[in-house]
Motif scaffolding. Sequence first.
Motif, PDB file in Angstrom:
ATOM      1  N   ARG A   1      25.884  34.279  36.789  1.00  0.00           N
ATOM      2  CA  ARG A   1      27.343  34.265  36.621  1.00  0.00           C
ATOM      3  C   ARG A   1      27.992  33.498  37.770  1.00  0.00           C
ATOM      4  N   HIS A   2      27.529  33.754  38.997  1.00  0.00           N
ATOM      5  CA  HIS A   2      28.079  33.035  40.141  1.00  0.00           C
ATOM      6  C   HIS A   2      27.662  31.565  40.118  1.00  0.00           C
ATOM      7  N   LEU A   3      26.472  31.292  39.644  1.00  0.00           N
ATOM      8  CA  LEU A   3      26.057  29.905  39.493  1.00  0.00           C
ATOM      9  C   LEU A   3      26.963  29.173  38.503  1.00  0.00           C
ATOM     10  N   LEU A   4      27.334  29.836  37.417  1.00  0.00           N
ATOM     11  CA  LEU A   4      28.255  29.221  36.457  1.00  0.00           C
ATOM     12  C   LEU A   4      29.586  28.884  37.119  1.00  0.00           C
ATOM     13  N   TRP A   5      30.077  29.790  37.978  1.00  0.00           N
ATOM     14  CA  TRP A   5      31.314  29.479  38.699  1.00  0.00           C
ATOM     15  C   TRP A   5      31.120  28.260  39.594  1.00  0.00           C
ATOM     16  N   MET A   6      29.982  28.190  40.276  1.00  0.00           N
ATOM     17  CA  MET A   6      29.701  27.030  41.130  1.00  0.00           C
ATOM     18  C   MET A   6      29.672  25.743  40.310  1.00  0.00           C
ATOM     19  N   VAL A   7      29.015  25.795  39.162  1.00  0.00           N
ATOM     20  CA  VAL A   7      28.919  24.605  38.318  1.00  0.00           C
ATOM     21  C   VAL A   7      30.301  24.205  37.811  1.00  0.00           C
ATOM     22  N   ARG A   8      31.092  25.182  37.399  1.00  0.00           N
ATOM     23  CA  ARG A   8      32.437  24.862  36.905  1.00  0.00           C
ATOM     24  C   ARG A   8      33.277  24.194  37.993  1.00  0.00           C
ATOM     25  N   LEU A   9      33.149  24.673  39.226  1.00  0.00           N
ATOM     26  CA  LEU A   9      33.873  24.039  40.323  1.00  0.00           C
ATOM     27  C   LEU A   9      33.372  22.609  40.548  1.00  0.00           C
ATOM     28  N   ALA A  10      32.060  22.433  40.561  1.00  0.00           N
ATOM     29  CA  ALA A  10      31.489  21.116  40.839  1.00  0.00           C
ATOM     30  C   ALA A  10      31.777  20.115  39.728  1.00  0.00           C
ATOM     31  N   GLU A  11      31.796  20.600  38.476  1.00  0.00           N
ATOM     32  CA  GLU A  11      31.992  19.716  37.327  1.00  0.00           C
ATOM     33  C   GLU A  11      33.462  19.601  36.928  1.00  0.00           C
ATOM     34  N   ASN A  12      34.356  20.264  37.688  1.00  0.00           N
ATOM     35  CA  ASN A  12      35.794  20.270  37.360  1.00  0.00           C
ATOM     36  C   ASN A  12      36.045  20.794  35.950  1.00  0.00           C
ATOM     37  N   ARG A  13      35.328  21.864  35.592  1.00  0.00           N
ATOM     38  CA  ARG A  13      35.486  22.500  34.277  1.00  0.00           C
ATOM     39  C   ARG A  13      35.848  23.964  34.491  1.00  0.00           C
ATOM     40  N   THR A  14      37.024  24.193  35.033  1.00  0.00           N
ATOM     41  CA  THR A  14      37.443  25.557  35.379  1.00  0.00           C
ATOM     42  C   THR A  14      38.293  26.195  34.283  1.00  0.00           C
ATOM     43  N   ASP A  15      38.249  25.642  33.069  1.00  0.00           N
ATOM     44  CA  ASP A  15      39.097  26.138  31.981  1.00  0.00           C
ATOM     45  C   ASP A  15      38.904  27.635  31.712  1.00  0.00           C
ATOM     46  N   HIS A  16      37.667  28.084  31.660  1.00  0.00           N
ATOM     47  CA  HIS A  16      37.364  29.481  31.328  1.00  0.00           C
ATOM     48  C   HIS A  16      36.906  30.221  32.581  1.00  0.00           C
ATOM     49  N   TRP A  17      37.745  30.181  33.598  1.00  0.00           N
ATOM     50  CA  TRP A  17      37.323  30.688  34.896  1.00  0.00           C
ATOM     51  C   TRP A  17      37.016  32.175  34.878  1.00  0.00           C
ATOM     52  N   LEU A  18      37.836  32.985  34.218  1.00  0.00           N
ATOM     53  CA  LEU A  18      37.643  34.436  34.273  1.00  0.00           C
ATOM     54  C   LEU A  18      36.343  34.858  33.594  1.00  0.00           C
TER      55      LEU A  18
END
Length: 249
Positions: A174-191
């Motif tokens: 789950r935390h890795l997904l947050w890291m990837v979303r930050l790195a890939e600029n894909r924070t749409d579904h952050w929660l």
Amino acid sequence: MLPQENLIRRVRQLCHDDPRLVAALMYGSFAQGKADEHSDIEFWLFFDAAPDPHAWLAAVGDTLHVVVNEFGAHVVFFPGLIRGEFHFAQANDISSVRSWPALSGPPDRMIVVDRTGELRQALESLPAEPPHPTTPAEVAEVCGRFANWLLLAHHVTARGELLRAADALTHADRHLLWMVRLAENRTDHWLTPSRQAEADLPPNVIQALGKDPATTWALGRRYWQQLAHRHDFPVPEALFHELDAAING
């Protein structure tokens, strides 16, 4: 028309007809206009005189079962395995909506009943999207929390507690997904970082998740370094060295 829409219409009618109800809102996929046949129906109901939740829900439609979940919401299983989530709250709890991280959809789609106007004011005070880490310290904290769960997964795997290891690895992922979303600029579904991950994120990320600590670490290590470079914070090299040796054998 989806069968959930018939249930939603029934909930709306019950809300409008119940004089005890001060305000009600719908959230989730139907409020966002993104629902499909697998979507839940989800509501917050604010009363000045509390009803019997089971009787109120029985008026919505036939139910297969009702259970109160770990967050205090009444979860209803309707025929066709449609899931409904209903939060029964007091009218003086409407102000707590202001503390929510973001809107779940346009206020006009969310509001079912608002007899005082307080609910609309609370919803309109919320941002359209939840905040996500932006400062170097905040991003580094996400990476550190990833390492926390990964290291636990490593140790309990070595101990032979494989079910506990799978649980810890889920938290690491789950935390890795947050890291990837930050790195890939894909924070749409952050929660809920796993939401639509298959569509949002690179295939190699999806394929790596849930396998084993070594696979998770290899991917997490790379994204941690990428985020550290972008946000200008130091990588804990000594920790990396020990994790490399321990997890990769």
